[in-house]
Design an enzyme around this catalytic site. Structure first.
Site, PDB file in Angstrom:
ATOM      1  N   ASP A   5       0.818  -1.211   0.000  1.00  0.00           N
ATOM      2  CA  ASP A   5       0.000   0.000   0.000  1.00  0.00           C
ATOM      3  C   ASP A   5       0.855   1.266   0.000  1.00  0.00           C
ATOM      4  O   ASP A   5       2.014   1.255   0.441  1.00  0.00           O
ATOM      5  CB  ASP A   5      -0.882   0.038   1.254  1.00  0.00           C
ATOM      6  CG  ASP A   5      -2.036  -0.946   1.208  1.00  0.00           C
ATOM      7  OD1 ASP A   5      -2.056  -1.792   0.305  1.00  0.00           O
ATOM      8  OD2 ASP A   5      -2.910  -0.856   2.091  1.00  0.00           O
ATOM      9  N   ASP A   6       0.231   2.348  -0.461  1.00  0.00           N
ATOM     10  CA  ASP A   6       0.689   3.730  -0.284  1.00  0.00           C
ATOM     11  C   ASP A   6       1.788   4.177  -1.231  1.00  0.00           C
ATOM     12  O   ASP A   6       2.179   5.344  -1.212  1.00  0.00           O
ATOM     13  CB  ASP A   6       1.134   4.004   1.160  1.00  0.00           C
ATOM     14  CG  ASP A   6       0.003   3.927   2.161  1.00  0.00           C
ATOM     15  OD1 ASP A   6      -1.151   3.735   1.732  1.00  0.00           O
ATOM     16  OD2 ASP A   6       0.264   4.056   3.364  1.00  0.00           O
ATOM     17  N   HIS A  53      -5.693   2.824  -4.423  1.00  0.00           N
ATOM     18  CA  HIS A  53      -5.774   3.070  -2.976  1.00  0.00           C
ATOM     19  C   HIS A  53      -6.264   4.493  -2.715  1.00  0.00           C
ATOM     20  O   HIS A  53      -5.947   5.064  -1.672  1.00  0.00           O
ATOM     21  CB  HIS A  53      -4.397   2.843  -2.356  1.00  0.00           C
ATOM     22  CG  HIS A  53      -4.418   2.556  -0.884  1.00  0.00           C
ATOM     23  ND1 HIS A  53      -5.416   1.847  -0.262  1.00  0.00           N
ATOM     24  CD2 HIS A  53      -3.534   2.894   0.096  1.00  0.00           C
ATOM     25  CE1 HIS A  53      -5.149   1.751   1.033  1.00  0.00           C
ATOM     26  NE2 HIS A  53      -4.023   2.381   1.275  1.00  0.00           N
ATOM     27  N   HIS A  57      -5.602   9.640  -0.300  1.00  0.00           N
ATOM     28  CA  HIS A  57      -5.482   8.885   0.959  1.00  0.00           C
ATOM     29  C   HIS A  57      -5.777   9.787   2.161  1.00  0.00           C
ATOM     30  O   HIS A  57      -5.328   9.534   3.272  1.00  0.00           O
ATOM     31  CB  HIS A  57      -4.091   8.260   1.093  1.00  0.00           C
ATOM     32  CG  HIS A  57      -4.028   7.067   2.007  1.00  0.00           C
ATOM     33  ND1 HIS A  57      -4.091   7.170   3.376  1.00  0.00           N
ATOM     34  CD2 HIS A  57      -3.889   5.748   1.751  1.00  0.00           C
ATOM     35  CE1 HIS A  57      -3.990   5.962   3.925  1.00  0.00           C
ATOM     36  NE2 HIS A  57      -3.875   5.080   2.946  1.00  0.00           N
ATOM     37  N   HIS A 162       3.756  -2.208   3.248  1.00  0.00           N
ATOM     38  CA  HIS A 162       3.817  -0.864   2.677  1.00  0.00           C
ATOM     39  C   HIS A 162       5.179  -0.669   2.021  1.00  0.00           C
ATOM     40  O   HIS A 162       6.206  -0.814   2.689  1.00  0.00           O
ATOM     41  CB  HIS A 162       3.587   0.194   3.758  1.00  0.00           C
ATOM     42  CG  HIS A 162       2.196   0.182   4.314  1.00  0.00           C
ATOM     43  ND1 HIS A 162       1.766  -0.784   5.212  1.00  0.00           N
ATOM     44  CD2 HIS A 162       1.132   0.986   4.082  1.00  0.00           C
ATOM     45  CE1 HIS A 162       0.493  -0.555   5.513  1.00  0.00           C
ATOM     46  NE2 HIS A 162       0.091   0.507   4.845  1.00  0.00           N
TER      47      HIS A 162
END
Length: 202
Positions: A5-6, A53, A57, A162
């Site tokens: 993620d991210d 995602h 965010h 991540h």
């Protein structure tokens, strides 16, 4: 299923090289990090799954209303398409579908959003193994041990990692070696994969 993620971020290229070395495919839930968007094409060209995602965010922004969420989601979908030519329908909610922080901005919004996913053609994925790195960079040894402990005994494991933390990327090679030595295979998520949903709490 290793999921990241991210990103993309400063350590994503290093991660891609590790995955290539071990001939492993993974899934990247990406957001709008302008300095690293060129890596979106690398992710796709090297055979990994790319997924949304959201763009910002930003919990306060995306969970203020359904329209705000889908505007942000679609913005990132368009960026991915522009950079890669891929129109992905795979997503992960920031905080996961079980997040409760969204209550601060719109009561019941996660219930409403999750119910709309199928009708809009999206598939969302949570995880059933948490590396523990979501709050920041732990040491690579702890991340490795968290993943190994979480994976043991599971027929299918969706691992949350991540790629914006160096310690997480540093742990990946050991995870791959352990997994292969213990009979696991590694795959990227697709529209046909089990979705591994959490229990919605808002």
């Amino acid at each position: 299923y290793l999921t990241f993620d991210d990103g993309p971020g400063a350590y994503t290229r290093q991660l891609l090289d590790i995955l290539k070395k071990h001939d492993v495919k993974a899934t990247f839930f990406v957001k709008n990090n302008p300095n690293y968007l060129h890596l979106l094409d690398d992710i796709v060209n090297e055979g990994h799954s790319i997924a949304i995602h959201t763009s910002s965010h930003d919990y306060e922004k995306i969970y203020s209303s359904e329209d705000a969420f889908f505007k942000d989601l679609n913005e990132m979908g368009d960026i991915i398409y522009e950079k890669t030519g891929v129109r992905t329908t795979l997503i992960r909610f920031p905080g996961g579908s079980s997040n409760t922080v969204s209550r601060w901005y719109s009561y019941g919004i996660m219930t409403r959003l999750t119910q709309r996913m199928d009708e809009l053609g999206y598939r969302y994925f949570d995880w059933n193994v948490d590396s523990g790195d979501a709050a920041g960079c732990l040491d690579a040894e702890r991340i490795y041990r968290n993943v190994i402990a979480g994976v043991r005994g599971k027929e299918q494991a969706v691992v949350l990692l991540h790629d914006v933390y160096p310690c997480s990327v540093q742990a990946v090679e050991r995870i791959l070696v352990w997994g292969k030595n213990n009979g696991y295979s590694f795959r990227a998520l697709t529209v046909h994969s089990g979705q591994f949903h959490h229990t919605v709490q808002n």
